[in-house]
Design a protein around this motif. Structure first.
Motif, PDB file in Angstrom:
ATOM      1  N   GLU A 127       0.864  -1.320   0.087  1.00 37.26           N
ATOM      2  CA  GLU A 127       0.001  -0.114  -0.161  1.00 37.26           C
ATOM      3  C   GLU A 127       0.903   1.237   0.019  1.00 37.26           C
ATOM      4  OE1 GLU A 127      -3.152   2.221   2.829  1.00 37.26           O
ATOM      5  OE2 GLU A 127      -2.781   0.079   3.239  1.00 37.26           O
ATOM      6  N   ILE A 128       0.698   2.029  -1.006  1.00 34.86           N
ATOM      7  CA  ILE A 128       1.628   3.314  -0.955  1.00 34.86           C
ATOM      8  C   ILE A 128       0.789   4.273  -0.282  1.00 34.86           C
ATOM      9  CG2 ILE A 128       2.375   5.069  -2.662  1.00 34.86           C
ATOM     10  CD1 ILE A 128       3.594   2.349  -3.168  1.00 34.86           C
ATOM     11  N   LEU A 129       1.608   5.106   0.718  1.00 36.11           N
ATOM     12  CA  LEU A 129       1.058   6.190   1.298  1.00 36.11           C
ATOM     13  C   LEU A 129       1.639   7.620   0.981  1.00 36.11           C
ATOM     14  CD1 LEU A 129       2.218   4.385   4.752  1.00 36.11           C
ATOM     15  CD2 LEU A 129      -0.009   4.409   3.714  1.00 36.11           C
ATOM     16  N   GLU A 130       0.600   8.463   1.125  1.00 40.42           N
ATOM     17  CA  GLU A 130       1.015   9.878   0.837  1.00 40.42           C
ATOM     18  C   GLU A 130       2.131  10.454   1.648  1.00 40.42           C
ATOM     19  OE1 GLU A 130      -2.387  12.391   0.017  1.00 40.42           O
ATOM     20  OE2 GLU A 130      -3.518  10.594  -0.796  1.00 40.42           O
ATOM     21  N   TYR A 131       3.153  10.828   1.239  1.00 43.42           N
ATOM     22  CA  TYR A 131       4.068  11.311   2.032  1.00 43.42           C
ATOM     23  C   TYR A 131       3.781  12.707   2.688  1.00 43.42           C
ATOM     24  CZ  TYR A 131       8.800  12.561   3.302  1.00 43.42           C
ATOM     25  OH  TYR A 131      10.008  12.918   4.206  1.00 43.42           O
ATOM     26  N   GLU A 132       2.814  13.579   1.759  1.00 49.44           N
ATOM     27  CA  GLU A 132       2.185  14.714   2.563  1.00 49.44           C
ATOM     28  C   GLU A 132       1.593  14.381   3.872  1.00 49.44           C
ATOM     29  OE1 GLU A 132       0.467  16.757  -0.420  1.00 49.44           O
ATOM     30  OE2 GLU A 132       2.101  17.431  -1.455  1.00 49.44           O
ATOM     31  N   LYS A 133       0.577  13.328   3.763  1.00 48.97           N
ATOM     32  CA  LYS A 133      -0.454  12.977   4.764  1.00 48.97           C
ATOM     33  C   LYS A 133       0.618  12.628   5.793  1.00 48.97           C
ATOM     34  CE  LYS A 133      -4.306  10.159   5.781  1.00 48.97           C
ATOM     35  NZ  LYS A 133      -3.889   9.749   7.078  1.00 48.97           N
ATOM     36  N   VAL A 134       1.426  11.619   5.781  1.00 52.68           N
ATOM     37  CA  VAL A 134       2.443  11.212   6.649  1.00 52.68           C
ATOM     38  C   VAL A 134       3.234  12.407   7.761  1.00 52.68           C
ATOM     39  CG1 VAL A 134       4.380   9.519   7.613  1.00 52.68           C
ATOM     40  CG2 VAL A 134       2.392   8.877   5.762  1.00 52.68           C
ATOM     41  N   ALA A 135       3.647  13.250   6.810  1.00 53.99           N
ATOM     42  CA  ALA A 135       4.356  14.415   7.454  1.00 53.99           C
ATOM     43  C   ALA A 135       3.412  15.133   8.076  1.00 53.99           C
ATOM     44  CB  ALA A 135       5.004  15.308   6.209  1.00 53.99           C
ATOM     45  N   ARG A 136       2.154  15.506   7.768  1.00 52.86           N
ATOM     46  CA  ARG A 136       1.067  16.132   8.409  1.00 52.86           C
ATOM     47  C   ARG A 136       0.839  15.521   9.789  1.00 52.86           C
ATOM     48  NH1 ARG A 136      -1.700  17.186   3.478  1.00 52.86           N
ATOM     49  NH2 ARG A 136      -3.006  15.349   4.047  1.00 52.86           N
ATOM     50  N   ASP A 137       0.640  14.186   9.682  1.00 50.03           N
ATOM     51  CA  ASP A 137       0.331  13.393  10.831  1.00 50.03           C
ATOM     52  C   ASP A 137       1.175  13.478  11.930  1.00 50.03           C
ATOM     53  OD1 ASP A 137      -2.217  12.641   9.701  1.00 50.03           O
ATOM     54  OD2 ASP A 137      -1.352  10.611   9.059  1.00 50.03           O
ATOM     55  N   PHE A 138       2.421  13.686  11.626  1.00 53.42           N
ATOM     56  CA  PHE A 138       3.382  13.759  12.642  1.00 53.42           C
ATOM     57  C   PHE A 138       3.694  15.402  12.767  1.00 53.42           C
ATOM     58  CE2 PHE A 138       4.252   9.376  11.424  1.00 53.42           C
ATOM     59  CZ  PHE A 138       4.584   8.841  12.583  1.00 53.42           C
ATOM     60  N   GLY A 139       3.093  16.086  12.264  1.00 48.26           N
ATOM     61  CA  GLY A 139       3.249  17.551  12.542  1.00 48.26           C
ATOM     62  C   GLY A 139       4.599  18.154  11.823  1.00 48.26           C
ATOM     63  N   LYS A 140       4.898  17.488  10.898  1.00 45.92           N
ATOM     64  CA  LYS A 140       6.187  18.033  10.171  1.00 45.92           C
ATOM     65  C   LYS A 140       5.756  18.933   8.809  1.00 45.92           C
ATOM     66  CE  LYS A 140       8.951  15.772  13.030  1.00 45.92           C
ATOM     67  NZ  LYS A 140       9.699  16.490  13.751  1.00 45.92           N
ATOM     68  N   GLU A 141       6.898  19.812   8.574  1.00 45.19           N
ATOM     69  CA  GLU A 141       6.791  20.393   7.264  1.00 45.19           C
ATOM     70  C   GLU A 141       7.399  19.503   6.247  1.00 45.19           C
ATOM     71  OE1 GLU A 141       5.999  23.865   5.999  1.00 45.19           O
ATOM     72  OE2 GLU A 141       4.733  23.921   7.725  1.00 45.19           O
ATOM     73  N   LEU A 142       6.648  19.481   4.837  1.00 47.47           N
ATOM     74  CA  LEU A 142       7.030  18.654   4.000  1.00 47.47           C
ATOM     75  C   LEU A 142       8.337  19.747   3.137  1.00 47.47           C
ATOM     76  CD1 LEU A 142       6.624  16.190   2.167  1.00 47.47           C
ATOM     77  CD2 LEU A 142       5.077  17.497   0.748  1.00 47.47           C
ATOM     78  N   GLU A 143       9.372  19.210   3.077  1.00 51.68           N
ATOM     79  CA  GLU A 143      10.571  19.667   2.650  1.00 51.68           C
ATOM     80  C   GLU A 143      10.805  19.631   1.113  1.00 51.68           C
ATOM     81  OE1 GLU A 143      12.892  21.425   4.319  1.00 51.68           O
ATOM     82  OE2 GLU A 143      11.960  20.989   6.289  1.00 51.68           O
ATOM     83  N   LYS A 144      11.257  20.500   0.259  1.00 53.90           N
ATOM     84  CA  LYS A 144      11.178  20.330  -1.066  1.00 53.90           C
ATOM     85  C   LYS A 144      11.727  18.994  -1.680  1.00 53.90           C
ATOM     86  CE  LYS A 144      10.918  22.639  -5.162  1.00 53.90           C
ATOM     87  NZ  LYS A 144       9.705  23.229  -5.605  1.00 53.90           N
ATOM     88  N   GLU A 145      12.740  18.680  -1.023  1.00 52.64           N
ATOM     89  CA  GLU A 145      13.317  17.358  -1.717  1.00 52.64           C
ATOM     90  C   GLU A 145      12.655  15.939  -1.164  1.00 52.64           C
ATOM     91  OE1 GLU A 145      15.810  18.474   2.217  1.00 52.64           O
ATOM     92  OE2 GLU A 145      15.693  19.420   0.295  1.00 52.64           O
ATOM     93  N   ASP A 146      11.767  16.465  -0.186  1.00 59.43           N
ATOM     94  CA  ASP A 146      11.138  15.251   0.374  1.00 59.43           C
ATOM     95  C   ASP A 146      10.098  14.634  -0.600  1.00 59.43           C
ATOM     96  OD1 ASP A 146      12.503  15.193   2.603  1.00 59.43           O
ATOM     97  OD2 ASP A 146      11.031  16.295   3.755  1.00 59.43           O
ATOM     98  N   ASP A 147       9.510  15.361  -1.726  1.00 61.90           N
ATOM     99  CA  ASP A 147       8.585  14.970  -2.723  1.00 61.90           C
ATOM    100  C   ASP A 147       9.233  13.782  -3.508  1.00 61.90           C
ATOM    101  OD1 ASP A 147      10.518  16.175  -4.359  1.00 61.90           O
ATOM    102  OD2 ASP A 147       8.899  17.482  -5.056  1.00 61.90           O
TER     103      ASP A 147
END
Length: 72
Positions: free
Chosen positions: A13-33
């Protein structure tokens, strides 16, 4: 990606990186995409798991034989 994992007996199951970051209260970095999160589940038993199952099944069969039941 599903076919790659399914060919090795895994469900993925593929998870959306943005959603995981939000769930952990983190900002999505440019290179994280460039990153992909996934969860994989093993669909096939290992040899060790099968051997454990065979021993347990054999033990149950022997207990039934000892109780006076005849084999079919």
């Amino acid at each position: 990606m599903d076919n790659l994992f399914l060919s090795s007996d895994f469900r993925v199951e593929i998870l959306e990186y943005e959603k995981v970051a939000r769930d952990f209260g983190k900002e999505l970095e440019k290179e994280d995409d460039k990153n992909i999160f996934f969860m994989a589940e093993q669909l096939q038993f290992s040899d060790d798991q099968m051997e454990t199952w065979r021993r347990e099944f054999q033990r149950i069969e022997e207990e039934v034989d000892e109780e006076g039941f005849e084999e079919l």
